[in-house]
Design an enzyme around this catalytic site. Structure first.
Site, PDB file in Angstrom:
ATOM      1  CE1 TYR A   1       6.360  -3.580  -6.459  1.00  0.00           C
ATOM      2  CE2 TYR A   1       6.784  -5.585  -5.224  1.00  0.00           C
ATOM      3  CZ  TYR A   1       6.388  -4.958  -6.379  1.00  0.00           C
ATOM      4  OH  TYR A   1       6.016  -5.716  -7.471  1.00  0.00           O
ATOM      5  CB  CYS A   2       3.087  -1.451  -4.423  1.00  0.00           C
ATOM      6  SG  CYS A   2       1.335  -1.352  -4.888  1.00  0.00           S
ATOM      7  CG  LEU A   3      -0.485   1.387   0.010  1.00  0.00           C
ATOM      8  CD1 LEU A   3      -0.738   2.810  -0.454  1.00  0.00           C
ATOM      9  CD2 LEU A   3      -1.804   0.684   0.305  1.00  0.00           C
TER      10      LEU A   3
END
Length: 580
Positions: free
Chosen positions: A305-307
């Site tokens: 998720y995300c980074l």
């Protein structure tokens, strides 16, 4: 870190103090260069000046005409605005409709005037962005005499709401919160009691992560565990909020064994943690632990998720590289890869990219050198710029003019539970990914060898959100261009967090979905959007169906062995808070 000289220390202190006092930790050099680029190009363009003067005259006369002749039925006052600031029907009545009309003309002028031909593209985008921020502050919805909704509320409440709003303002500027409200907030959404309550155990721990394994809730489970790596910019429990909107609880309820990484909230002692440490300690070591529990040959559904998704893509590229690398030896194979609001190509980072250039990175390095990390409040300031209308001005209007304190939800409580970023890792992340786009260019190194996203071979479930200011969906979509793997792309309604927390039954949710088979043709993002299937409801069942279709025959669920349990979920790392 390399020791600094006395003169370097002097420069660092001056730069950091000036930025924090004047520009809220943004680089004043970058902002000044953008303004100077605009001003100089405008000064030497008399034709452009004449065009803007004519536009300002025309829009100004239009505003005066509507203000002078406006009546409740005037067509220029129009219907209620789609903009939440002007949605009330009171904005259709004179003189407030005329104020709204004049404000719209101001916006139209600055959309044209905030850039000049010949400007550097980055500078033009910056001037346009900050023009919108300035206008966002000056909107008539933000001020008592020009907001009909606030005026009507003041009359109806006999002024008591204005008094309450003044008290809210006074408490905020003095830093003295309302004890009663603070007590109520502290008693809601407690981690481990109200949120992050899906049953599980911490089964592995090192200096950077705790690995949580969630207890099965079905008689049989898919043999391939789902391994989730959230971003370390956030606490992991955004994916395990209240029971009704917990993605983790949903997955285990559908027959998946789920592992979750919970990151350490670093302090000054951790300033030298690097991106390699986050990959090795946070991801590779956790995968080895999962392999130990399930067997070396058991494949894993990898999710980021995300980074955390960017890091997972790096890991998948390293695993897909012929022969692997030293750090990937002994890791289990991947059955699939899911990237949630995660970028692999940072060439189009959206408005967040406006805050990242060499000068800004240097300033952040100077701020972090003094404290060893970037605080959650410092990061939150940047995100407030991106959402200033919703996170700053609309909120302040409600709190200071209507006297309404925002009622905290589980998502907003999580958002306030900030984390830190160690200095070295944050520098490497910004320079390697945002400034040099090393991953998309095949220049990101693992064990000294460059890795390429083109080496990803496993099926990919890729998720973007329509209103994402952190990972714009056009940027997320670029993975189609970088690798030939099978990609199922899902475009979800909502923003970076709210669009992901989209449990079945959530109102007003929809998504688009389409499959690009391995080595399939490239479609431009807009064309994909036109052709993709539109579905109502949550995207979670579509992902669960996708995972199940790429999993083996379900096996009998087994409890978490007692001898591997270190602590009950949510563990200890997520509970550590530091004063910023």
């Amino acid at each position: 870190m390399t020791p600094e000289t006395p003169t370097q220390r002097l420069d660092r202190l001056v730069h950091a103090a000036g930025a924090q006092m004047l520009t809220r930790s943004l680089s004043p050099v970058s902002l000044s260069l953008a303004w100077a680029d605009w001003a100089w190009h405008l000064m030497q363009s008399p034709g452009r000046q004449m065009e803007l003067a004519a536009l300002a005259t025309r829009l100004g006369l239009d505003s005066v005409r509507v203000a002078a002749g406006g009546t409740p039925g005037d067509e220029h006052l129009g219907a209620a605005d789609d903009d939440p600031r002007f949605r009330d029907d009171a904005w259709t009545q004179w003189p407030f409709g005329a104020l709204r009309h004049a404000f719209r003309n101001q916006e139209a002028f600055w959309r044209e005037a905030a850039s000049t031909p010949g400007m550097k593209a980055q500078h033009a985008a910056e001037t346009q962005f900050f023009a919108r921020q300035w206008l966002g502050m000056l909107t008539p919805a933000n001020w008592l005499p020009t907001n009909p909704v606030v005026l009507a509320d003041a009359v109806e409440s006999g002024g008591t709401h204005l008094v309450q709003g003044a008290m809210n303002w006074l408490r905020d500027i003095t830093g003295q919160p309302d004890p009663q409200a603070l007590a109520q907030e502290d008693s809601r959404f407690v981690v481990g009691r109200d949120v992050a309550v899906t049953p599980g155990k911490v089964v592995y721990r090192n200096r950077l992560v705790e690995l949580i394994r969630y207890a099965p809730q079905t008689k049989t489970v898919c043999p391939e565990p789902v391994f989730i790596v959230p971003s370390w910019i956030m606490k992991y429990y955004v994916l395990d909020l209240s029971p009704h909107n917990s993605l983790v609880r949903y997955l285990v309820g559908e027959g998946h064994t789920v592992y979750m990484v919970s990151w350490l909230n670093p302090d000054a002692r951790d300033q030298d943690l690097s991106m390699d440490d986050y990959l090795g300690l946070g991801l590779f070591d956790a995968l080895r632990a999962i392999s130990h529990f399930h067997g070396a040959d058991q494949a894993v559904h990898a999710t980021g998720y995300c980074l955390g998704g960017t890091l997972m893509a790096i890991a998948a590229a390293a695993l897909g590289r012929h022969g692997g690398s030293a750090s990937t030896k002994g890791l289990p194979p991947l059955r699939s890869l899911t990237l949630i609001a995660a970028q692999t190509d940072f060439s189009e980072p959206g408005e967040l990219g406006l805050f990242i250039d060499e000068s800004q990175v240097r300033l952040l390095d100077e701020i972090m050198r003094g404290q060893g990390y970037l605080t959650g409040k410092q990061m939150a300031g940047t995100f407030q710029f991106l959402h200033s209308r919703e996170l700053v001005w609309t909120r302040r209007m409600r709190e200071y003019l209507l006297g309404e304190r925002e009622e905290r939800s589980d998502l907003s409580a999580w958002n306030a539970d900030t984390t830190r970023m160690p200095a070295l890792m944050h520098h490497q992340y910004l320079t390697g990914l945002y400034l040099h786009n090393a991953l998309a260019g095949g220049r990101w190194r693992v064990d000294g060898h460059a890795v390429s996203v083109a080496d990803i071979r496993v099926p990919v479930f890729l998720i973007g959100t329509e209103n994402d200011h952190v990972s714009p969906w056009h940027s997320v979509y670029q993975l189609h261009r970088l690798c030939d793997a099978e990609v199922t792309f899902v475009l979800v309604a909502g923003g970076h967090n709210a669009g992901i927390i989209s449990e079945p039954g959530h109102p007003r949710r929809h998504y688009r979905i389409a499959l690009r088979r391995a080595r399939g043709p490239w479609l431009h993002a807009e064309r994909w959007q036109q052709q993709a299937e539109l579905r109502d409801g949550s995207w979670w069942p579509a992902w669960q169906t996708w995972l199940a279709a790429r999993s083996g025959t379900p096996v009998r669920a087994k409890p978490i062995p007692a001898d591997v349990a270190i602590a009950d979920a949510p563990g200890t790392f997520v509970l550590k808070r530091y004063a910023d």
